[in-house]
Motif scaffolding. Structure first.
Motif, mmCIF file in Angstrom:
data_model
loop_
_atom_site.group_PDB
_atom_site.id
_atom_site.type_symbol
_atom_site.label_atom_id
_atom_site.label_comp_id
_atom_site.label_asym_id
_atom_site.label_seq_id
_atom_site.Cartn_x
_atom_site.Cartn_y
_atom_site.Cartn_z
ATOM 1 N N GLU A 248 -11.209 -35.809 -13.503
ATOM 2 C CA GLU A 248 -10.610 -35.512 -12.200
ATOM 3 C C GLU A 248 -9.214 -36.122 -12.173
ATOM 4 O O GLU A 248 -9.069 -37.349 -12.225
ATOM 5 N N SER A 249 -8.173 -35.294 -12.095
ATOM 6 C CA SER A 249 -6.806 -35.800 -12.159
ATOM 7 C C SER A 249 -6.501 -36.796 -11.043
ATOM 8 O O SER A 249 -5.763 -37.761 -11.236
ATOM 9 N N ARG A 317 -9.666 -31.336 -14.030
ATOM 10 C CA ARG A 317 -9.707 -30.629 -12.764
ATOM 11 C C ARG A 317 -8.623 -31.187 -11.840
ATOM 12 O O ARG A 317 -8.597 -32.384 -11.548
ATOM 13 N N ASN A 318 -7.731 -30.296 -11.421
ATOM 14 C CA ASN A 318 -6.638 -30.694 -10.552
ATOM 15 C C ASN A 318 -7.113 -30.868 -9.116
ATOM 16 O O ASN A 318 -8.242 -30.501 -8.765
ATOM 17 N N GLU A 319 -6.235 -31.393 -8.283
ATOM 18 C CA GLU A 319 -6.610 -31.660 -6.894
ATOM 19 C C GLU A 319 -6.945 -30.383 -6.126
ATOM 20 O O GLU A 319 -7.678 -30.428 -5.139
ATOM 21 N N GLU A 323 -9.408 -25.892 -12.978
ATOM 22 C CA GLU A 323 -9.619 -26.614 -14.234
ATOM 23 C C GLU A 323 -8.706 -26.073 -15.320
ATOM 24 O O GLU A 323 -8.432 -24.873 -15.372
ATOM 25 N N GLN A 324 -8.257 -26.972 -16.169
ATOM 26 C CA GLN A 324 -7.450 -26.582 -17.317
ATOM 27 C C GLN A 324 -7.871 -27.404 -18.520
ATOM 28 O O GLN A 324 -8.394 -28.510 -18.385
#
Length: 335
Positions: A248-249, A317-319, A323-324
């Protein structure tokens, strides 16, 4: 030729005397180190119920440090600290180390004295004594540390052991060492080594107490140190276990100096993901044991940044929930 060889021997003997004087001519003989500096080899015997932990580490001019930018005492400190980070990652206790040192004759005076001062400070700080080593002359400065530690038999924490569903944790804040390096590179000559922005790069501290505590409490299912950057080290842990991870970013602990990073044209999250030299601990914890983890240990924050997944891929996973793939963009000496 014979006179030249004899002269070289005298100079090397003087060098060895200088090292021995700086780091303790007669290291404390304990239950582990039975014989140190002054013989052909050291004698080491672990205490009953403990097994030996061995690791080694290169520290090379032009690759890991720059003669014209890094203070010699920081080179001395860091060459031992980074080797002991491997001991910390096993949940072990450091005992002694071997120093192999090649350097030009021009650097056997003041540079060596300051290097040994930093190395001696680290040796005392981490309770790890010099047991021996080797010296030679070279064009560049080459440093090799072999560190010896021990742990209760069968209790060393390995990289293997992580399972799907385990929480992924890191200690400390990530990217601060890389930020310090970029600041150092962007300035001419030496900077003030007491600058707090440079501390983690110049004088890292291996998380020895944390590693031992996690091993003693049997909380970590797998553990390793972060030396090459999260994006490069996490895949190694996952590959060992045949698993993946979803991070989790928003939870990744970044530098507190994000404003300074921006002025340097750097992104704090990228520093945290890809910056090397942090020497923090990366470890996994099974869900039932998470409650036993405090938020901090001796002032060092512990942060859950994601979970181990069954599918063997790494993702961030960005805010916004997207997902990347997490590409390995950390330190690689062969890249």
């Amino acid at each position: 030729m014979l006179l030249r060889i004899l002269a070289m021997r005298v100079r090397e003997n003087e060098l060895i005397e200088k090292i021995a004087a700086a780091l303790g001519r007669r290291p404390r003989v304990s239950g582990e180190l039975r014989l140190g500096i002054g013989d052909d080899a050291a004698l080491f015997r672990p205490r009953a119920g403990r097994e030996i932990i061995l690791t080694c580490d290169w520290f090379l001019e032009g690759t890991h440090f720059f003669r014209e930018k890094h203070p010699p005492d920081s080179v001395g400190w860091k060459c031992l600290a980074r080797a002991l980070s491997d001991i910390a990652a096993m949940g072990a206790t450091p005992r002694c180390f071997l120093l192999s040192l090649a350097l030009p004759a021009s650097h056997t005076g003041r540079w060596l004295s300051e290097f040994l001062r930093g190395l001696s400070r680290a040796s005392r700080k981490f309770a790890c004594v010099l047991a021996g080593g080797d010296t030679t002359q070279g064009r560049g400065i080459l440093i090799h540390i072999a560190a010896i530690g021990d742990a209760p038999t069968g209790r060393a924490v390995r990289r293997s052991g992580a399972r799907p569903g385990d929480f992924v944790y890191v200690s400390g804040r990530l990217g601060e060492a890389e930020l310090g390096l970029q600041i150092l590179r962007g300035n001419r000559g030496f900077l003030n080594s007491k600058n707090p922005l440079l501390k983690k790069h110049l004088y890292p501290e291996p998380r020895l107490a944390l590693g031992e505590w996690l091993a003693k409490k049997r909380l970590a299912s797998a553990m390793m140190d972060l030396s090459d950057g999260l994006s490069s080290d996490l895949p190694r842990l996952c590959a060992t276990n045949g698993v993946g991870a979803l991070l989790e970013s928003a939870r990744i602990p970044q530098t507190r100096h994000s404003d300074v990073a921006r002025k340097q044209g750097l992104d704090s999250l990228c520093l945290a993901l890809h910056g090397g030299d942090d020497y923090e601990l990366l470890f996994t914890v099974p869900p039932p044991k998470v409650r036993a983890l405090p938020r901090t240990i001796q002032g060092v924050i512990l942060t859950s940044i994601g979970k181990i997944t069954r599918e063997s891929k790494l993702a961030l996973r960005n805010e916004d929930g997207r997902e990347q793939a997490l590409a390995a963009r950390g330190w690689d000496p062969f890249r």
